[in-house]
Design a protein around this motif. Structure first.
Motif, PDB file in Angstrom:
ATOM      1  N   ILE A 210       0.861  -1.184   0.000  1.00  0.00           N
ATOM      2  CA  ILE A 210       0.000   0.000   0.000  1.00  0.00           C
ATOM      3  C   ILE A 210       0.894   1.230   0.000  1.00  0.00           C
ATOM      4  O   ILE A 210       1.856   1.309   0.780  1.00  0.00           O
ATOM      5  N   THR A 211       0.571   2.180  -0.874  1.00  0.00           N
ATOM      6  CA  THR A 211       1.289   3.454  -0.908  1.00  0.00           C
ATOM      7  C   THR A 211       0.287   4.588  -0.724  1.00  0.00           C
ATOM      8  O   THR A 211      -0.719   4.646  -1.435  1.00  0.00           O
ATOM      9  N   LEU A 212       0.565   5.453   0.237  1.00  0.00           N
ATOM     10  CA  LEU A 212      -0.234   6.660   0.431  1.00  0.00           C
ATOM     11  C   LEU A 212       0.500   7.822  -0.216  1.00  0.00           C
ATOM     12  O   LEU A 212       1.652   8.117   0.143  1.00  0.00           O
ATOM     13  N   VAL A 213      -0.147   8.450  -1.182  1.00  0.00           N
ATOM     14  CA  VAL A 213       0.438   9.634  -1.805  1.00  0.00           C
ATOM     15  C   VAL A 213      -0.099  10.850  -1.053  1.00  0.00           C
ATOM     16  O   VAL A 213      -1.317  11.031  -0.945  1.00  0.00           O
ATOM     17  N   THR A 214       0.826  11.643  -0.513  1.00  0.00           N
ATOM     18  CA  THR A 214       0.425  12.762   0.344  1.00  0.00           C
ATOM     19  C   THR A 214       0.925  14.097  -0.206  1.00  0.00           C
ATOM     20  O   THR A 214       1.879  14.145  -0.984  1.00  0.00           O
ATOM     21  N   ASN A 244       3.841  14.181  -2.950  1.00  0.00           N
ATOM     22  CA  ASN A 244       3.595  14.974  -4.149  1.00  0.00           C
ATOM     23  C   ASN A 244       2.883  16.258  -3.724  1.00  0.00           C
ATOM     24  O   ASN A 244       1.679  16.273  -3.503  1.00  0.00           O
ATOM     25  N   ASN A 245       3.655  17.329  -3.581  1.00  0.00           N
ATOM     26  CA  ASN A 245       3.080  18.596  -3.098  1.00  0.00           C
ATOM     27  C   ASN A 245       2.803  19.587  -4.227  1.00  0.00           C
ATOM     28  O   ASN A 245       2.560  20.769  -3.989  1.00  0.00           O
ATOM     29  N   ILE A 251       0.225  11.376 -10.527  1.00  0.00           N
ATOM     30  CA  ILE A 251      -0.059  10.754  -9.233  1.00  0.00           C
ATOM     31  C   ILE A 251       1.121  10.877  -8.285  1.00  0.00           C
ATOM     32  O   ILE A 251       0.986  11.341  -7.147  1.00  0.00           O
ATOM     33  N   PHE A 252       2.310  10.481  -8.754  1.00  0.00           N
ATOM     34  CA  PHE A 252       3.465  10.369  -7.867  1.00  0.00           C
ATOM     35  C   PHE A 252       4.359  11.600  -7.907  1.00  0.00           C
ATOM     36  O   PHE A 252       4.533  12.226  -8.952  1.00  0.00           O
TER      37      PHE A 252
END
Length: 452
Positions: A210-214, A244-245, A251-252
Motif C-alpha cells: 500500500i502506498t499513500l500519496v500525500t 507529491n506537493n 499521481i506520484f
C-alpha cells in the motif's frame, strides 16, 4: 446539423475510446454507449468541421451483443467503456479498432496481417494495482475515480476488474483514514494530507503493498495508522508514502519513503523474478502479459546469437523475458528507480547477459552504435504518445534486422509504423486484450528490415 438536434444514426463500428461511430448526412458522429449494428436516437452536443458528438437518447434497434454491465457504477465512473458489450464482441471490436488505425495511415490496400485479438477466459478481477483518488463526500472518506468531465468522485472500492485483495486494501485504508480522522487533501483549497491510495498485489507471490500519496511530508498519527493497517491487513508486506506537493495531474512525486516493511514487493512472470517499488511500472494484467511477451518472443526470433535493445524497458520485463534466448540484452529507461529495479531483477533471476541503463533511447542507442555495438533486434514499448521522432529516425539509420513494437495505442502505433516503412516491412500485428471491459487494446507488431 445543429447542437440540440435529435438525429437517427446507424452505428457502424467502435471508436478508439469505446464510443459508437456512425454517420449522419456524411458527417461522422461519436455516441457514447451505442454499439455497432444498432440504430439509435441521439441528441447532438457538439459540431466540429469533421465530426460531431451526440448523447444517446434511446436505442431503437438493439445489438444482440448488448449485455447488462457487471458493475453498479459502470455508467458513472468512466474507468470501463464497454461493459455493455459481450466479451466476444469486445475482442472483435478491438481488432476493428486496430484495422481502422492502420487504414488511416497505410490505406486499405496496404495493410499488414492483423490477427485475431487474444482474450481471457475470465475477463474480470485481473488488475494487480488500484490507484484511486481520495476525497470527502457527505463527511465520509471516499476512494475512487472522477466522473468524466467533473470533480465528482465515484466510489469504486469494490471494482469488479480489480484483484479482490487490492479492493480489500483500498477499502481498509479508506476506513482507517476515516477512523483516525486523518485530513484528506482538498484539490481546490490545496489543504489536507492524503491525495491517493495505491494498492498493488503480486498474482504469483501474493506480495501486497500500500502506498499513500500525500501533499505533505508528515502524516499525522502515522504510527497508529500503520499499526491499524497491519492489524487489519496481515498479508501486507509494505506500507509506503510518496510525497507529491505539486498542483499536477501526475499521481506520484519524486520522494518516496518506507512507513513499514519492505521497500518493494516481489512478483514473478514465468521464471523471471521482479522487485516492484511503488513507482515501478509493471503490466497490470499478469495473465495476459505472459501471452503478450510470448508474441514478443515469437517476433524476436532469437537463436542465442543476437544482441537485443529493450527501449523504454521499465523494470526490465521484456528484456528479461528475452534474455535466455539472446546473446546480450541492453535495456534503456529514463526513470532511475526502474533501472535499479531492472538490474536487481536480472540478479534475482540469475540472468547475467542483461544490463539496464538510465537515459533516453534516442540518445544512448546512437552512442552505442558509434562505439561498435549494433543491435540485431530492438524492442520498443513506448507510452501512449508513441516513439519520439528522433528514435524512429535512429532506427531507420541503424536498421536492426527486426523491430518488435509493443504498443498500448493503435493510432500512434500505425503512425510510427508508417514512418518506419522507409526501412522496414510491417509483417504482422497481434492485438492482445490486456484490459477487458475497456476500449484499450495492446498490440505486438513485427517489423523486418528490408533486404534482411
Amino acid at each position: 446539423m445543429e447542437v440540440g438536434q435529435v438525429i437517427l444514426v446507424t452505428i457502424k463500428r467502435l471508436g478508439i475510446n469505446g464510443e459508437g461511430v456512425g454517420y449522419y448526412k456524411k458527417k461522422v458522429v461519436f455516441i457514447n454507449g451505442a454499439l455497432p449494428g444498432e440504430v439509435v436516437v441521439a441528441e447532438v452536443k457538439k459540431v466540429e468541421k469533421n465530426y460531431a458528438t451526440a448523447e444517446l437518447v434511446r436505442v431503437k434497434e438493439k445489438s444482440t451483443d448488448r449485455v447488462k454491465p457487471g458493475c453498479p457504477v459502470y455508467d458513472q465512473c468512466g474507468g470501463c467503456q464497454v461493459q455493455h458489450l459481450s466479451y466476444p464482441a469486445q475482442l472483435r471490436g478491438k481488432k476493428e479498432i486496430v484495422i481502422e488505425s492502420f487504414q488511416k495511415y497505410f490505406g486499405s490496400d496496404k495493410l499488414p496481417e492483423i490477427r485475431e485479438t487474444v482474450g481471457m477466459e475470465h475477463p474480470w478481477s485481473y488488475r494487480n494495482k488500484a490507484q484511486l483518488q481520495v476525497g470527502m463526500a457527505n463527511g465520509k472518506v471516499v476512494t475512487g475515480l472522477y466522473a468524466a468531465g467533473t470533480h465528482q468522485l465515484i466510489d469504486i472500492s469494490g471494482c469488479p476488474i480489480q484483484h479482490p485483495k487490492t479492493n480489500e486494501m483500498v477499502k481498509t485504508t479508506r476506513d482507517v483514514l476515516q477512523q483516525l480522522n486523518i485530513p484528506i487533501y482538498n484539490e481546490r483549497k490545496r489543504t489536507g494530507v492524503v491525495r491517493t491510495v495505491v494498492a498493488r498485489v503480486g498474482f504469483e507471490t501474493e506480495g501486497a503493498q500500500i502506498t499513500l500519496v500525500t501533499a505533505v511530508d508528515e502524516i499525522p498519527r502515522v504510527k497508529e495508522l500503520v499499526l491499524e493497517m497491519r492489524s487489519r491487513l496481515p498479508y501486507v508486506q509494505s506500507i509506503m508514502q510518496n510525497i507529491n506537493n505539486k498542483k499536477t495531474s501526475l499521481i506520484f512525486g519524486e520522494k518516496t519513503k518506507t512507513l513499514w516493511g519492505k521497500e518493494a514487493i516481489d512478483e514473478k512472470l514465468g521464471e523471471v523474478e521482479f522487485s516492484l517499488s511503488p513507482r515501478a511500472f509493471f503490466q497490470l494484467n499478469p495473465e495476459q502479459t505472459i501471452k503478450l511477451y510470448n508474441f514478443v518472443r515469437e517476433a524476436a526470433l532469437l537463436t542465442g546469437k543476437e544482441t537485443v535493445v529493450d527501449a523504454y524497458c521499465g523494470v526490465g520485463t521484456i528484456g528479461l523475458w528475452l534474455a535466455p534466448d539472446a546473446k546480450e540484452v541492453r535495456g534503456i529507461e529514463v526513470i532511475p528507480d526502474a533501472v535499479k529495479n531492472a538490474n536487481e531483477n536480472a540478479d534475482r533471476s540469475g540472468i547475467a547477459n542483461a544490463h539496464f541503463f538510465t537515459g533516453k533511447a534516442e540518445e544512448l542507442l546512437p552512442k552505442w552504435v558509434k562505439s561498435g555495438f549494433r543491435p540485431d533486434v530492438v524492442v520498443v514499448d513506448p507510452p501512449r504518445t508513441g516513439c519520439v521522432d528522433k528514435l524512429l529516425q535512429t532506427l531507420i539509420e541503424i536498421k536492426p534486422k527486426r523491430i518488435v513494437y509493443v504498443s498500448c495505442n493503435p493510432s500512434t502505433l500505425a503512425k510510427d509504423c508508417r514512418t518506419l516503412r522507409k526501412a522496414f516491412d510491417v509483417k504482422w500485428v497481434q492485438p492482445v486484450d490486456m484490459f477487458p471491459q475497456t476500449s484499450h487494446v495492446e498490440c505486438c507488431t513485427l517489423l523486418v528490415g528490408k533486404g534482411s
